[in-house]
Design a protein around this motif. Structure first.
Motif, PDB file in Angstrom:
ATOM      1  N   LEU A   1       0.837  -1.208   0.000  1.00 46.53           N
ATOM      2  CA  LEU A   1       0.000   0.000   0.000  1.00 46.53           C
ATOM      3  C   LEU A   1       0.868   1.253   0.000  1.00 46.53           C
ATOM      4  N   PRO A   2       0.405   2.317  -0.669  1.00 50.03           N
ATOM      5  CA  PRO A   2       1.125   3.591  -0.527  1.00 50.03           C
ATOM      6  C   PRO A   2       1.093   4.010   0.940  1.00 50.03           C
ATOM      7  N   LYS A   3       2.178   4.644   1.407  1.00 46.57           N
ATOM      8  CA  LYS A   3       2.198   5.178   2.769  1.00 46.57           C
ATOM      9  C   LYS A   3       1.464   6.520   2.756  1.00 46.57           C
ATOM     10  N   ILE A   4       0.784   6.825   3.844  1.00 45.70           N
ATOM     11  CA  ILE A   4      -0.049   8.035   3.842  1.00 45.70           C
ATOM     12  C   ILE A   4       0.550   9.118   4.754  1.00 45.70           C
ATOM     13  N   PHE A   5       0.648  10.320   4.203  1.00 44.38           N
ATOM     14  CA  PHE A   5       1.259  11.459   4.911  1.00 44.38           C
ATOM     15  C   PHE A   5       0.301  12.643   4.911  1.00 44.38           C
ATOM     16  N   HIS A   6       0.633  13.633   5.739  1.00 41.67           N
ATOM     17  CA  HIS A   6      -0.105  14.900   5.731  1.00 41.67           C
ATOM     18  C   HIS A   6       0.913  16.032   5.743  1.00 41.67           C
ATOM     19  N   VAL A   7       0.709  17.032   4.895  1.00 42.26           N
ATOM     20  CA  VAL A   7       1.611  18.186   4.916  1.00 42.26           C
ATOM     21  C   VAL A   7       0.830  19.472   5.138  1.00 42.26           C
ATOM     22  N   ASN A   8       1.534  20.454   5.619  1.00 38.40           N
ATOM     23  CA  ASN A   8       0.953  21.793   5.813  1.00 38.40           C
ATOM     24  C   ASN A   8       2.052  22.800   5.514  1.00 38.40           C
TER      25      ASN A   8
END
Ligand code: OXD
Ligand code: MN
Length: 596
Positions: A474-481
């Protein structure tokens, strides 16, 4: 052109009987036919031919002043059951919706030509592509669709006698905003749009089909239609890894998808390749990994703010074969918009066609003015962008515009937690730019205006997709700001090409090359693991970005996050009982960790 497909013939005949055009013209996709339509549009004043030396094959168009943006309040999901549209969509009973728009469209094309556009979302003939037929009485729509999608006879050939196509009927009518409706009938593969001539409402392949209808199809068929850019990152060894990223509208998706890496990386030989700037269709491939395809063939980008510094690749994409809408038309037959450069033209008209004085403080171009540019023009278009299989995703990034809450970047604990991170995506209104923390608008996976079914069911579909393959595929999931602000309202992080520093960390995480710090919200980088070499950015007078600032924007303040928890609870309550219990549990667990 002879139509051999029974379903298509019937749809065209029914539309003709309803709208009663003077004639019907099938779009065969040939350059001769498109050229003839451009000539006609210029003759009637619908379009203006731009300076052919400076902007070859480029045209200019003004919409009506009451018709400049998508209209979420007049956009409806017309599923048979209200429950299936969900609490975050407007719903209309399909019978009522057909009757309402039958009455509006009836006789609406009298004295006009009805165009039939066979179009393909995705490379023609790829098993992952989907076909639509858009009927419209607007040449502007035909010419835009010819840039944004693949159109013509070859599409009908690929369709053969299949009934698997989306029926889109667009009628300009009188551009009466009181009678404007954008209707999606997911169970009928049908779209109706009337009384608008503006892009997102009338280029039915884009938001209406490739997101609203396709998200529903993906739910039923086991794939995903997402509001995501797709980019490739090539390292100095020539290997390319792909990332898809979802941000709410107007958070810089087009810029990120075409970014030029910071000098530090460019000189080492890193490159960014654009696969798509707005929409990703994602499927599991034969090897169990997730593959993303850009179903579009062009960019429908916001013009203001686009310039040689912010996005040279987008600007270069618009130098040929582009349609400009609602920007400023200059005397020399070229175009201008705010922040293109510091030389607003004098003595010309604004986007409305009224005399305009740049010194008045009024904008010349509409803030939502657009360019419709062929993707193949883009200097950094990926060699893989038309790969019929799509590109394998290493990571998925969610993002938003948060002044204080979200750190520069964090990684989810696993797929399920990643779905939670997507479900709580939010942006603050740009009141934040003046230092005040703006109003939070939750926009899960940036799909709030674009999900064609119940949002809770959509979250469940994301969870289910994660169970279709091994966790390590699975693609790894990230969050950016990118948008953290200091107390004076200045952006702390430089953004643009410097965002590559964050993408580098993300890819290193995907390859297990770097550790991370566990926090209540997920994994955050150790400060030393974000490369700051060569970064030279002034946050405010006398204050250059340094380690302390990195420390600040990687810091999580529990106080803000606990406020967010309350806001998320309200949002989940609005979606209702369909929010999967796994996500409610994730929320409870995060709250527990924050309180500890
Ligand atoms: C767009 C949008 O136009 O998201 O892409 O509004
Ligand atoms: Mn978009």
């Amino acid at each position: 052109m002879i139509c051999k497909n029974e379903g298509v013939c019937r749809f065209v005949a029914e539309s003709e009987a309803l709208a009663q055009p003077d004639q019907v013209v099938w779009i065969d996709g040939s350059e001769e036919q498109l050229e003839e339509l451009r000539r006609q549009a210029v003759a009637t004043g619908e379009m203006i031919k731009l300076n052919q030396e400076k902007l070859p094959n480029c045209y200019y168009h003004r919409t009506k002043v009451n018709d400049v943006a998508r209209v979420e309040g007049r956009t409806f999901i017309c599923s048979r059951e209200k429950r299936n549209a969900g609490a975050t969509n407007n719903w209309m009973d399909p019978k009522e919706a057909y009757k309402l728009t039958d009455d509006i469209i009836r006789g609406g094309m009298k004295g006009r030509t009805m165009y039939v556009i066979p179009f393909s979302m995705g490379v023609v003939g790829s098993p992952f592509s989907k076909i639509g037929i858009e009927i419209t009485d607007s040449i502007y729509v035909v010419l835009n669709m010819a840039i944004m999608t693949r159109v013509g006879e070859k599409v009908l050939d690929a369709l053969g006698d299949s009934d698997d196509f989306v029926r889109g009927l667009h009628a300009k009518c009188d551009i009466d905003e009181e009678k404007r409706y954008i209707l999606q009938f997911p169970e009928d593969n049908t779209i109706r749009s009337c009384n608008s001539g503006y892009g997102g409402n009338v280029l039915l392949g884009k938001k209406c089909f490739a997101l609203r209808i396709a998200s529903y199809q993906g739910w039923k068929q086991g794939w995903m239609a997402e509001h995501m850019l797709i980019l490739g990152i090539e390292n100095p060894q020539g290997e390319t890894k792909y990332i898809a990223a979802a941000f709410p509208s107007a958070c810089g998706k087009t810029n990120l998808s075409m970014m030029i890496p910071a000098e530090e990386y460019r000189k080492k030989g890193y490159k960014v390749w654009t696969v798509g700037d707005d929409i990703a269709w994602i499927r599991k491939g034969k090897d169990g990994r997730f593959y993303a395809q850009n179903p579009e063939a062009g960019f429908f980008g916001v013009a203001p703010g686009t310039n040689a510094k912010s996005n040279p690749n987008a600007l270069a994409s618009t130098r040929e074969g582009t349609i400009f809408t609602n920007v400023v038309l200059k005397d020399d037959g070229t175009v201008w918009w705010e922040k293109l450069d510091n030389n607003p033209p004098k003595g010309v008209c604004n986007w409305k066609g009224e005399p305009w004085d740049p010194a008045s403080g009024e904008k010349g171009a509409h803030p939502n003015s657009r360019f419709t540019a062929p993707a193949r023009n883009c200097p950094c278009i990926s060699p893989e962008w038309e790969n019929p299989e799509g590109v394998p995703l290493s990571a998925i990034i969610f993002g938003g515009r948060r002044a204080k809450t979200a750190p520069l970047v964090y990684q989810s604990r696993d797929w399920q937690h990643g779905v939670f991170v997507g479900s709580i995506m939010a942006s603050e209104t740009t009141a934040a730019a003046s230092g005040a923390v703006g109003v939070v608008r939750r926009d899960p996976m940036a799909m709030l205006p674009f999900c064609g079914y119940d949002m809770g069911d959509y979250f469940q579909h994301w969870l289910d997709m994660g169970k279709t393959t091994d966790a390590d595929k699975l693609p790894k999931i990230f969050h950016v700001n990118w948008f953290r602000l200091d107390d004076d309202g200045n952006f702390i992080w430089p953004g643009y090409g410097e965002n590559f520093r964050v993408l580098e960390w993300i890819l290193k995480r995907c390859e297990n090359k770097v550790d991370a710090k566990e926090t209540p919200i997920g994994y955050v980088p150790f400060e030393d693991d974000i490369n700051l070499t060569g970064l030279d950015y002034t946050i405010s007078e006398g204050h250059k970005f340094g380690k302390d600032d990195l420390h600040d924007i990687l810091t999580i303040e529990n106080k803000y996050w606990l406020e967010d928890v309350a806001n998320i609870r309200e949002f989940y309550a609005k979606i209702g009982e369909t929010v999967p219990k796994e996500l409610r549990n994730e929320l409870d667990a995060m709250e527990e960790r924050l309180k500890k």
